[in-house]
Design a protein around this motif. Structure first.
Motif, PDB file in Angstrom:
ATOM      1  N   VAL A  63     -19.010   0.093   2.508  1.00 22.30           N
ATOM      2  CA  VAL A  63     -18.966   1.310   3.305  1.00 22.30           C
ATOM      3  C   VAL A  63     -17.561   1.857   3.098  1.00 22.30           C
ATOM      4  O   VAL A  63     -16.586   1.117   3.201  1.00 22.30           O
ATOM      5  N   TYR A  64     -17.470   3.139   2.765  1.00 22.44           N
ATOM      6  CA  TYR A  64     -16.175   3.748   2.464  1.00 22.44           C
ATOM      7  C   TYR A  64     -15.778   4.728   3.553  1.00 22.44           C
ATOM      8  O   TYR A  64     -16.602   5.546   3.981  1.00 22.44           O
ATOM      9  N   ILE A  65     -14.518   4.643   3.980  1.00 24.47           N
ATOM     10  CA  ILE A  65     -13.988   5.595   4.949  1.00 24.47           C
ATOM     11  C   ILE A  65     -12.663   6.142   4.420  1.00 24.47           C
ATOM     12  O   ILE A  65     -11.996   5.498   3.605  1.00 24.47           O
ATOM     13  N   ASN A  66     -12.300   7.330   4.903  1.00 23.21           N
ATOM     14  CA  ASN A  66     -11.002   7.892   4.533  1.00 23.21           C
ATOM     15  C   ASN A  66      -9.906   7.356   5.441  1.00 23.21           C
ATOM     16  O   ASN A  66      -8.818   7.025   4.984  1.00 23.21           O
ATOM     17  N   LYS A  67     -10.223   7.289   6.746  1.00 24.95           N
ATOM     18  CA  LYS A  67      -9.239   6.802   7.711  1.00 24.95           C
ATOM     19  C   LYS A  67      -9.945   6.287   8.956  1.00 24.95           C
ATOM     20  O   LYS A  67     -11.079   6.674   9.250  1.00 24.95           O
ATOM     21  N   PRO A 101      -7.291  -9.917  -5.868  1.00 27.22           N
ATOM     22  CA  PRO A 101      -6.016  -9.226  -5.713  1.00 27.22           C
ATOM     23  C   PRO A 101      -5.983  -8.169  -4.608  1.00 27.22           C
ATOM     24  O   PRO A 101      -4.909  -7.753  -4.195  1.00 27.22           O
ATOM     25  N   SER A 102      -7.168  -7.748  -4.071  1.00 29.65           N
ATOM     26  CA  SER A 102      -7.108  -6.580  -3.189  1.00 29.65           C
ATOM     27  C   SER A 102      -8.066  -6.559  -2.002  1.00 29.65           C
ATOM     28  O   SER A 102      -8.165  -5.561  -1.310  1.00 29.65           O
ATOM     29  N   VAL A 140       0.863  -1.180   0.000  1.00 29.62           N
ATOM     30  CA  VAL A 140       0.000   0.000   0.000  1.00 29.62           C
ATOM     31  C   VAL A 140       0.901   1.231   0.000  1.00 29.62           C
ATOM     32  O   VAL A 140       1.767   1.372   0.862  1.00 29.62           O
ATOM     33  N   GLU A 141       0.704   2.113  -0.980  1.00 25.41           N
ATOM     34  CA  GLU A 141       1.604   3.252  -1.168  1.00 25.41           C
ATOM     35  C   GLU A 141       1.595   4.245  -0.017  1.00 25.41           C
ATOM     36  O   GLU A 141       2.637   4.668   0.452  1.00 25.41           O
ATOM     37  N   SER A 142       0.427   4.646   0.421  1.00 26.42           N
ATOM     38  CA  SER A 142       0.316   5.664   1.470  1.00 26.42           C
ATOM     39  C   SER A 142       0.679   5.080   2.839  1.00 26.42           C
ATOM     40  O   SER A 142       0.052   4.111   3.286  1.00 26.42           O
ATOM     41  N   PRO A 143       1.667   5.663   3.519  1.00 28.69           N
ATOM     42  CA  PRO A 143       2.027   5.170   4.858  1.00 28.69           C
ATOM     43  C   PRO A 143       0.849   5.223   5.837  1.00 28.69           C
ATOM     44  O   PRO A 143       0.682   4.314   6.650  1.00 28.69           O
ATOM     45  N   LYS A 144       0.011   6.265   5.747  1.00 32.71           N
ATOM     46  CA  LYS A 144      -1.142   6.379   6.646  1.00 32.71           C
ATOM     47  C   LYS A 144      -2.179   5.287   6.349  1.00 32.71           C
ATOM     48  O   LYS A 144      -2.745   4.700   7.262  1.00 32.71           O
ATOM     49  N   LYS A 145      -2.412   5.016   5.072  1.00 32.00           N
ATOM     50  CA  LYS A 145      -3.364   3.946   4.707  1.00 32.00           C
ATOM     51  C   LYS A 145      -2.817   2.585   5.125  1.00 32.00           C
ATOM     52  O   LYS A 145      -3.565   1.709   5.551  1.00 32.00           O
ATOM     53  N   ARG A 146      -1.507   2.421   4.990  1.00 31.13           N
ATOM     54  CA  ARG A 146      -0.872   1.157   5.400  1.00 31.13           C
ATOM     55  C   ARG A 146      -1.057   0.968   6.912  1.00 31.13           C
ATOM     56  O   ARG A 146      -1.431  -0.116   7.368  1.00 31.13           O
ATOM     57  N   ARG A 177      -7.928   0.857  -0.520  1.00 36.98           N
ATOM     58  CA  ARG A 177      -7.795   1.324  -1.903  1.00 36.98           C
ATOM     59  C   ARG A 177      -7.191   2.726  -1.934  1.00 36.98           C
ATOM     60  O   ARG A 177      -7.119   3.398  -0.911  1.00 36.98           O
ATOM     61  N   LYS A 178      -6.779   3.144  -3.120  1.00 37.08           N
ATOM     62  CA  LYS A 178      -6.111   4.440  -3.263  1.00 37.08           C
ATOM     63  C   LYS A 178      -6.965   5.598  -2.761  1.00 37.08           C
ATOM     64  O   LYS A 178      -6.516   6.435  -1.988  1.00 37.08           O
TER      65      LYS A 178
END
Length: 140
Positions: free
Chosen positions: A109-113, A49-50, A20-26, A77-78
């Motif tokens: 359900v989608y969240i940012n963080k 795959p994801s 996962v590219e984003s350290p915060k998302k990781r 996800r991105k």
């Protein structure tokens, strides 16, 4: 015959999270991994795959379409983090009212963080989904 794209695989969950590219998302993905594992008691598995899924159930629709799916899961996800819960239970809507900052799609359900949501409600959503699916699709 229709072939399911999202099947359980032997791919490594930890390797997927590390990519996962984003350290915060990781970091959030690891928090969610711990929360879902602790709440469900199931080992995390990759689905397609994801998607990181927990447990599984076999469904068969009146149309004859059938397959296997995780009881619950998530995908960092991105754009946003997708959370996968059962959609057929009315308790889901009640729980989401106090969940925190989120949006909903047809099945996700989608969240940012993770910091945007109430983790206690997340645990209740996970438990509710697992119980609903186990009741709706009992194992053969």
């Amino acid at each position: 015959m229709y072939e399911l794209k999202t099947k359980e695989t032997d791919n490594s969950v930890l390797e997927f999270i590390e990519k996962v590219e984003s350290p915060k998302k990781r970091e959030d993905a690891y928090k969610l991994l711990d929360l879902f594992t602790e709440t469900t008691g199931y080992e995390a598995k990759m689905w397609g795959p994801s998607i990181i899924g927990f447990g599984s159930y076999h469904y068969k629709y009146d149309s004859g379409h059938e397959g296997d799916a995780p009881l619950v899961g998530f995908s960092p996800r991105k754009a946003k983090i997708s959370l996968y819960f059962a959609t057929g239970d009315t308790k889901r809507q009640e729980l989401l009212m106090n969940f925190g900052k989120h949006t909903t799609g047809k099945a996700c359900v989608y969240i940012n963080k993770v910091a945007d949501i109430n983790v206690d409600i997340l645990k209740k959503l996970i438990i509710q989904s697992v119980e609903f699916l186990k009741t709706s699709y009992p194992q053969r």
